[in-house]
Enzyme design. Structure first.
Site, mmCIF file in Angstrom:
data_model
loop_
_atom_site.group_PDB
_atom_site.id
_atom_site.type_symbol
_atom_site.label_atom_id
_atom_site.label_comp_id
_atom_site.label_asym_id
_atom_site.label_seq_id
_atom_site.Cartn_x
_atom_site.Cartn_y
_atom_site.Cartn_z
ATOM 1 N N ASP A 112 0.764 -1.249 0.000
ATOM 2 C CA ASP A 112 0.000 0.000 0.000
ATOM 3 C C ASP A 112 0.798 1.305 0.000
ATOM 4 O O ASP A 112 0.549 2.190 -0.785
ATOM 5 C CB ASP A 112 -0.947 -0.001 1.205
ATOM 6 C CG ASP A 112 -1.855 -1.223 1.213
ATOM 7 O OD1 ASP A 112 -1.644 -2.123 0.385
ATOM 8 O OD2 ASP A 112 -2.767 -1.274 2.043
ATOM 9 N N GLU A 146 2.000 -9.646 11.394
ATOM 10 C CA GLU A 146 1.791 -9.192 10.013
ATOM 11 C C GLU A 146 3.126 -8.842 9.360
ATOM 12 O O GLU A 146 3.370 -9.172 8.207
ATOM 13 C CB GLU A 146 0.852 -7.974 10.053
ATOM 14 C CG GLU A 146 0.265 -7.563 8.714
ATOM 15 C CD GLU A 146 -0.661 -6.352 8.845
ATOM 16 O OE1 GLU A 146 -0.810 -5.814 9.974
ATOM 17 O OE2 GLU A 146 -1.231 -5.933 7.821
#
Ligand code: 2M8
Length: 461
Positions: free
Chosen positions: A168, A410
């Protein structure tokens, strides 16, 4: 390393996030189905339950648009996601499906990889049946990518939103986003230290500290692009004419290059021809990716679609052509230098998403430095297919050691391996499971999960 314990933990995370026929990336922060997450998840799940892995893919295909696009998110009924259906209103496009709500963009096309990885562990008749089932939608997806995102036939598809890269806030995208879609007021507030007040309005920082997510300015610029795509009704012919932030993205196209070869393999196993137009586009990819090579810096870069110029901001994308295809020795050697000790991408924990020397580098901030397990996994595969077995084995070891010590997070700091982002993250678990299973010598064998590696057997039950 206690492989069995790690295997059990990974399996438990996948179980926790399992919602029946699909898996959420993590509860709370990511309660919907993401395209590339589910592909990585299926790659892990195939070792536990091949049928369930197929369901993961079937569920993704259930969101396919009428024009062939596979959307980046299929929304569940869960509330509270920061970029939910209300932000997208994707039904403004006549191509959006009516039975599910989705975003209006796609994500890295790793689908072919997941389909083939599932096929790989099935007995031949079951594999053929599996390929028969998914061939048409996969083909329509690849046709959509080239027809609508590369209408001029350059060999590189254009990516219209940073979320389509899956990385992102990756530095090259943030460089052009800040120039072309920046929100100056916010940038100023962040500079004078008042950004924290705006952070209070962010939904994505409820589960993870703001300093581990995108900066507020970058996030709002990303939302702004969604609004623009919505105004253009997610119509790619309008988007490619009117949008300013458009990138022939290196990582996306390298992943697509590999997926093309998987699609060809599936078609040949089914003895089905691929359409001529698609074959023509596919044949241009290698040459087009070579145009992304910069002689001066010995790096690959994404191209700004609007100017045709390279965006010379390094990120992990520069290494992904290693995954895309076999590289010539000269280029491969240049890329491998990045992994040498003391060089920019060297870390005992895997490959940082941005080099340590980057002006964007931040050890814990999302895609601007941390190590991600899916990137390590892609590079392990790419190093192997380029004959770099020693480097692949080292990266695999580092990956497993990292997760064993830090947990199923993550992402991780490339400096000290400390965890960041959300915990119990599905693709971390799935890919660890995949790496552990091949360790037992079962890799590439047409064996079902019931032929579990001996020393992991207990964990699988
Ligand atoms: C992250 O992206 C989403 C938007 O798609 C978000 O921040 O809300 C990225 O890491 C992306 O690659 C990933 O697919 C998604 C879900 O894990 O989270």
């Amino acid at each position: 390393m206690d492989q069995q314990k790690l295997y059990k933990k990974a399996k438990a995370v996948l179980k926790k996030n399992d919602l029946g026929t699909w898996t959420q990336p993590a509860s709370g922060l990511y309660p919907h189905q993401w395209l590339w997450d589910s592909c990585f998840i299926a790659i892990g799940l195939r070792h536990i339950d091949p049928e369930r892995a197929k369901d993961e893919i079937r569920s993704i295909l259930g969101g396919q648009w009428k024009n062939g696009m596979i959307p980046h998110i299929i929304f569940s009924d869960a509330k509270g996601y920061h970029a939910g259906p209300w932000l997208w209103n994707s039904h403004v496009s006549p191509n959006a499906p009516s039975h599910v709500q989705t975003t209006g963009i796609t994500q890295p096309p790793i689908l072919g990889e997941a389909i083939v990885r599932i096929g790989e562990i099935l007995p031949s008749a079951e594999r053929i049946a599996w390929y028969e089932e998914v061939f048409e939608p996969l083909l329509r997806y690849h046709e959509w990518l080239y027809r609508e995102r590369d209408p001029k036939g350059t060999g590189l598809v254009t990516v219209v939103h940073p979320w389509e890269t899956g990385m992102d806030n990756t530095p090259p995208w943030m460089e052009i986003l800040r120039k072309k879609a920046g929100i100056n007021g916010l940038l100023l507030l962040e500079k004078i230290g008042l950004g924290r007040f705006i952070d209070l309005f962010r939904q994505d920082t409820h589960d993870v500290p703001a300093e581990e997510r995108m900066s507020t300015h970058d996030l709002y610029a990303v939302y702004k692009i969604v609004r623009q795509l919505h105004q253009l009704e997610y119509d790619n012919s309008k988007i490619l004419k009117k949008q300013k932030v458009l990138v022939q993205d290196l990582a996306f196209n390298s992943i697509l290059q590999k997926a093309n070869s998987h699609l060809k393999d599936i078609a040949s196993e089914l003895d089905k021809p691929l359409p001529k137009n698609l074959l023509r586009s596919m044949s241009k990819v290698s040459g087009a990716l070579e145009n992304c090579w910069d002689e001066k810096s010995n790096n690959y870069y994404s191209l700004d679609y609007c100017t045709g110029k390279p965006i010379k901001v390094p990120s992990i994308a520069t290494l992904l052509p290693i995954y895309g295809d076999k590289l010539n020795k000269e280029k491969l050697d240049c890329l491998l230098e990045h992994l040498n000790p003391l060089s920019d991408f060297s870390s005992p924990f895997g490959i940082p998403s941005a080099p340590v020397s980057s002006k964007f580098f931040n050890a814990h901030r999302y895609w601007q430095g941390p190590v991600w397990i899916n990137m390590n996994w892609l590079l392990i595969q790419g190093l192997r297919s380029n004959g770099c077995h020693k480097e692949a084995a080292e990266l695999k070891n580092n990956t497993l050691n990292l997760v064993e010590k830090a947990g199923m997070y993550e992402y991780f700091s490339p400096l000290d391996g400390s965890p960041a982002g959300i915990c119990d993250f599905s693709w971390t678990a799935a890919l660890v499971l995949d790496l552990l299973t091949e360790d037992s010598g079962q890799e590439g064998h047409a064996a079902s999960s019931r032929d579990a590696p001996n020393h992991l057997e207990h964990a699988m039950i």
